[in-house]
Design a protein around this motif. Structure first.
Motif, PDB file in Angstrom:
ATOM      1  N   UNK A   1      37.466  37.790  48.891  1.00 57.11           N
ATOM      2  CA  UNK A   1      37.226  39.065  48.218  1.00 57.11           C
ATOM      3  C   UNK A   1      36.328  39.968  49.059  1.00 57.11           C
ATOM      4  N   UNK A   2      35.229  39.404  49.557  1.00 55.11           N
ATOM      5  CA  UNK A   2      34.308  40.214  50.360  1.00 55.11           C
ATOM      6  C   UNK A   2      34.941  40.611  51.688  1.00 55.11           C
ATOM      7  N   UNK A   3      35.763  39.721  52.240  1.00 53.09           N
ATOM      8  CA  UNK A   3      36.441  40.051  53.491  1.00 53.09           C
ATOM      9  C   UNK A   3      37.424  41.194  53.274  1.00 53.09           C
ATOM     10  N   UNK A   4      38.149  41.170  52.169  1.00 55.54           N
ATOM     11  CA  UNK A   4      39.088  42.251  51.857  1.00 55.54           C
ATOM     12  C   UNK A   4      38.343  43.570  51.693  1.00 55.54           C
ATOM     13  N   UNK A   5      37.157  43.518  51.089  1.00 53.53           N
ATOM     14  CA  UNK A   5      36.351  44.735  50.935  1.00 53.53           C
ATOM     15  C   UNK A   5      35.982  45.307  52.302  1.00 53.53           C
ATOM     16  N   UNK A   6      35.726  44.422  53.262  1.00 57.47           N
ATOM     17  CA  UNK A   6      35.342  44.885  54.600  1.00 57.47           C
ATOM     18  C   UNK A   6      36.524  45.511  55.338  1.00 57.47           C
TER      19      UNK A   6
ATOM     20  N   UNK B   1      41.274  47.393  47.181  1.00 59.83           N
ATOM     21  CA  UNK B   1      40.843  46.036  47.526  1.00 59.83           C
ATOM     22  C   UNK B   1      41.740  44.990  46.873  1.00 59.83           C
ATOM     23  N   UNK B   2      42.177  45.249  45.649  1.00 64.76           N
ATOM     24  CA  UNK B   2      42.999  44.264  44.943  1.00 64.76           C
ATOM     25  C   UNK B   2      44.495  44.526  45.108  1.00 64.76           C
ATOM     26  N   UNK B   3      44.847  45.639  45.781  1.00 59.70           N
ATOM     27  CA  UNK B   3      46.260  46.001  45.913  1.00 59.70           C
ATOM     28  C   UNK B   3      46.989  45.193  46.980  1.00 59.70           C
ATOM     29  N   UNK B   4      46.268  44.336  47.699  1.00 63.16           N
ATOM     30  CA  UNK B   4      46.933  43.500  48.698  1.00 63.16           C
ATOM     31  C   UNK B   4      46.366  42.089  48.667  1.00 63.16           C
TER      32      UNK B   4
ATOM     33  N   UNK C   1      53.419  31.206  52.876  1.00 62.61           N
ATOM     34  CA  UNK C   1      53.818  31.664  51.537  1.00 62.61           C
ATOM     35  C   UNK C   1      52.709  31.486  50.511  1.00 62.61           C
ATOM     36  N   UNK C   2      51.588  30.914  50.938  1.00 61.75           N
ATOM     37  CA  UNK C   2      50.510  30.597  49.995  1.00 61.75           C
ATOM     38  C   UNK C   2      49.414  31.661  50.038  1.00 61.75           C
ATOM     39  N   UNK C   3      49.114  32.239  48.875  1.00 63.10           N
ATOM     40  CA  UNK C   3      48.071  33.263  48.782  1.00 63.10           C
ATOM     41  C   UNK C   3      46.696  32.623  48.814  1.00 63.10           C
ATOM     42  N   UNK C   4      45.787  33.228  49.550  1.00 64.90           N
ATOM     43  CA  UNK C   4      44.397  32.759  49.591  1.00 64.90           C
ATOM     44  C   UNK C   4      43.660  33.315  48.369  1.00 64.90           C
ATOM     45  N   UNK C   5      43.093  32.466  47.509  1.00 70.02           N
ATOM     46  CA  UNK C   5      42.369  32.939  46.321  1.00 70.02           C
ATOM     47  C   UNK C   5      41.168  33.802  46.708  1.00 70.02           C
ATOM     48  N   UNK C   6      40.807  34.724  45.827  1.00 73.02           N
ATOM     49  CA  UNK C   6      39.728  35.672  46.117  1.00 73.02           C
ATOM     50  C   UNK C   6      38.389  35.002  46.395  1.00 73.02           C
ATOM     51  N   UNK C   7      38.129  33.841  45.774  1.00 74.75           N
ATOM     52  CA  UNK C   7      36.799  33.243  45.892  1.00 74.75           C
ATOM     53  C   UNK C   7      36.767  32.065  46.863  1.00 74.75           C
ATOM     54  N   UNK C   8      37.854  31.890  47.592  1.00 78.55           N
ATOM     55  CA  UNK C   8      37.856  30.904  48.669  1.00 78.55           C
ATOM     56  C   UNK C   8      36.999  31.444  49.809  1.00 78.55           C
TER      57      UNK C   8
ATOM     58  N   UNK D   1      48.466  46.699  39.929  1.00 74.17           N
ATOM     59  CA  UNK D   1      48.665  45.952  38.683  1.00 74.17           C
ATOM     60  C   UNK D   1      48.753  44.453  38.933  1.00 74.17           C
ATOM     61  N   UNK D   2      49.606  44.056  39.872  1.00 71.30           N
ATOM     62  CA  UNK D   2      49.720  42.628  40.174  1.00 71.30           C
ATOM     63  C   UNK D   2      48.420  42.117  40.789  1.00 71.30           C
ATOM     64  N   UNK D   3      47.787  42.968  41.611  1.00 74.24           N
ATOM     65  CA  UNK D   3      46.529  42.576  42.224  1.00 74.24           C
ATOM     66  C   UNK D   3      45.457  42.291  41.184  1.00 74.24           C
ATOM     67  N   UNK D   4      45.415  43.109  40.140  1.00 73.09           N
ATOM     68  CA  UNK D   4      44.440  42.898  39.063  1.00 73.09           C
ATOM     69  C   UNK D   4      44.723  41.592  38.339  1.00 73.09           C
ATOM     70  N   UNK D   5      45.995  41.319  38.118  1.00 72.47           N
ATOM     71  CA  UNK D   5      46.387  40.075  37.448  1.00 72.47           C
ATOM     72  C   UNK D   5      45.989  38.852  38.276  1.00 72.47           C
ATOM     73  N   UNK D   6      46.196  38.936  39.595  1.00 74.57           N
ATOM     74  CA  UNK D   6      45.838  37.826  40.481  1.00 74.57           C
ATOM     75  C   UNK D   6      44.327  37.617  40.513  1.00 74.57           C
ATOM     76  N   UNK D   7      43.568  38.715  40.504  1.00 69.80           N
ATOM     77  CA  UNK D   7      42.102  38.616  40.507  1.00 69.80           C
ATOM     78  C   UNK D   7      41.615  37.957  39.223  1.00 69.80           C
ATOM     79  N   UNK D   8      42.185  38.363  38.087  1.00 71.94           N
ATOM     80  CA  UNK D   8      41.790  37.781  36.803  1.00 71.94           C
ATOM     81  C   UNK D   8      42.106  36.289  36.778  1.00 71.94           C
ATOM     82  N   UNK D   9      43.237  35.905  37.372  1.00 71.03           N
ATOM     83  CA  UNK D   9      43.607  34.492  37.442  1.00 71.03           C
ATOM     84  C   UNK D   9      42.582  33.717  38.281  1.00 71.03           C
ATOM     85  N   UNK D  10      42.169  34.312  39.402  1.00 65.31           N
ATOM     86  CA  UNK D  10      41.191  33.655  40.265  1.00 65.31           C
ATOM     87  C   UNK D  10      39.830  33.556  39.588  1.00 65.31           C
ATOM     88  N   UNK D  11      39.463  34.606  38.837  1.00 69.52           N
ATOM     89  CA  UNK D  11      38.176  34.593  38.124  1.00 69.52           C
ATOM     90  C   UNK D  11      38.163  33.504  37.052  1.00 69.52           C
ATOM     91  N   UNK D  12      39.285  33.356  36.353  1.00 64.03           N
ATOM     92  CA  UNK D  12      39.392  32.314  35.327  1.00 64.03           C
ATOM     93  C   UNK D  12      39.278  30.935  35.954  1.00 64.03           C
TER      94      UNK D  12
END
Length: 203
Positions: free
Chosen positions: A129-134, A145-148, A154-161, A177-188
């Motif tokens: 997440x912080x790397x994407x912000x940079x 930040x969440x749009x990509x 084929x495996x997505x790196x979770x935001x908090x890895x 929209x999908x980015x927000x959904x993926x972030x919420x999934x990672x937060x959960x």
């Protein structure tokens, strides 16, 4: 790394010329000129705009927006110097010893027949997440930040890895929209892991 830009040469306009798919109205006289064009800030700006699903700019519009020197055209003397500056910068980075707490992250971008990459330096232990912000300009909308996503194959790196070693990721635009959904999934998932860790400590 971003200087190495591939193009589908079937998209040509005239003998030996190459039409840039990212920069409106730009046609290089030959392949070498196209490679030089790929190193310009104008091309890099438009390439990023395309990846984020935004409007690309003509050379005139780009220069008016940035109010910078004319370096976008490969015919200008400053454009010819741009690859040299980039090469010198790259050599300087390679020559300087990296901090033990710094890792290199290569992000590969693909769009239709084009492929390019960029190497970022980041602190070891930085979250995705912080790397994407940079990667995103501070002035950009927060949704950028969440749009990509960043993927390993084929495996997505979770935001908090965390990034603990040199890595290579593929850039994948998913939209806000999908980015927000993926972030919420990672937060959960993060909350569940923290709860499990807390439960184990109690035991």
């Amino acid at each position: 790394p971003h200087r190495h830009c591939k193009v589908h040469f079937a998209a040509m306009a005239g003998r030996g010329s190459v039409k840039c798919m990212a920069c409106p109205g730009y046609v290089s006289p030959d392949r070498e000129a196209y490679r030089v064009h790929c190193s310009t800030k104008w091309h890099q700006f438009n390439s990023n705009q395309r990846m984020m699903g935004r409007e690309t700019l003509t050379e005139e519009a780009y220069l008016a927006q940035t109010a910078g020197p004319t370096e976008a055209s490969t015919g200008s003397s400053s454009a010819a110097k741009e690859p040299e500056k980039a090469a010198e910068k790259q050599e300087a980075v390679a020559a300087s010893p990296l901090n033990a707490d710094t890792v290199s992250v290569c992000v590969v971008f693909r769009h239709k027949d084009e492929k390019w990459s960029h190497i970022f330096k980041t602190a070891k232990g930085t979250t995705i997440m912080d790397f994407k912000k940079s990667m995103v300009k501070p002035s950009s909308p927060s949704d950028d930040v969440i749009a990509f996503s960043l993927k390993r194959g084929m495996v997505r790196a979770p935001h908090f890895e965390t990034i603990d070693r040199d890595e290579t990721f593929d850039f994948a635009y998913v939209g806000p929209e999908e980015g927000k959904s993926l972030l919420e999934r990672d937060e959960k998932r993060k909350r569940e892991e923290e709860q499990q860790a807390a439960d184990r400590e109690v035991e």
